[in-house]
Design a protein around this motif. Sequence first.
Motif, PDB file in Angstrom:
ATOM      1  N   GLU A  96      43.857  20.219  22.202  1.00 10.69           N
ATOM      2  CA  GLU A  96      44.063  21.224  22.204  1.00 10.69           C
ATOM      3  C   GLU A  96      43.842  20.907  20.636  1.00 10.69           C
ATOM      4  O   GLU A  96      44.151  21.551  19.582  1.00 10.69           O
ATOM      5  CB  GLU A  96      45.480  20.750  22.469  1.00 10.69           C
ATOM      6  N   GLN A  97      44.281  19.989  19.713  1.00 13.25           N
ATOM      7  CA  GLN A  97      43.947  19.384  18.762  1.00 13.25           C
ATOM      8  C   GLN A  97      42.846  19.322  18.146  1.00 13.25           C
ATOM      9  O   GLN A  97      42.090  19.662  16.904  1.00 13.25           O
ATOM     10  CB  GLN A  97      44.553  18.078  18.095  1.00 13.25           C
ATOM     11  N   GLN A 100      41.937  22.766  18.076  1.00 13.29           N
ATOM     12  CA  GLN A 100      42.175  23.594  16.640  1.00 13.29           C
ATOM     13  C   GLN A 100      41.559  23.105  15.146  1.00 13.29           C
ATOM     14  O   GLN A 100      41.485  23.704  14.427  1.00 13.29           O
ATOM     15  CB  GLN A 100      43.846  23.125  16.370  1.00 13.29           C
ATOM     16  N   GLU A 101      40.796  21.916  14.829  1.00 17.34           N
ATOM     17  CA  GLU A 101      39.821  21.095  14.402  1.00 17.34           C
ATOM     18  C   GLU A 101      38.452  22.579  14.284  1.00 17.34           C
ATOM     19  O   GLU A 101      38.465  22.561  13.498  1.00 17.34           O
ATOM     20  CB  GLU A 101      39.891  19.959  14.986  1.00 17.34           C
ATOM     21  N   GLN A 103      38.285  25.402  15.107  1.00 18.01           N
ATOM     22  CA  GLN A 103      38.841  26.589  15.322  1.00 18.01           C
ATOM     23  C   GLN A 103      39.071  26.328  13.022  1.00 18.01           C
ATOM     24  O   GLN A 103      37.634  27.736  12.702  1.00 18.01           O
ATOM     25  CB  GLN A 103      39.946  27.201  15.847  1.00 18.01           C
TER      26      GLN A 103
END
Length: 155
Positions: A96-97, A100-101, A103
């Motif tokens: 998920e991290q 997000q990074e 994105q």
Amino acid sequence: ELARAQDRKDVVLYRRKCAERDRTSLEYRRKEAMKQRLEEAESSTREKQRENSNWELENLAFRDVEDYVKTCKGRKRQSLAFRAKEKRRHAKWREEQKAQERQLTHEVLQGRLVDHRYIEMAKQEERMTAALEAIRHQNRVFSGNAERFEKNQDL
């Protein structure tokens, strides 16, 4: 003959006494043997009870050990399951991290591309404005020069 009869009586009495003594001895030995057998049976019973109680204690100890081993295996299995669950949770969190990074990086790059386009458009507009100004200024210079040129020719 009287002496013989007396001797015979003495022999019969002696035999009776011997038989009585033998019977008494046999009775005593029989009682002693019975007493010894009873003592041995009692000792054997006590030994069997001791062995039985030792066997029960050993059996209980063995069961305790088995229960402890089961408990340890269960705890180990639960620990492994917990660690595996935590590992999966951490892997999901890392993914998920990373997403997000990615994105955020995508958004930043998109912003930069948009900014770059606007900057290019602004530069192009400035160049166009400068070119138009140069053309307007050039027309003034030429038209002003033309009047001067005409004036100079008239003279």
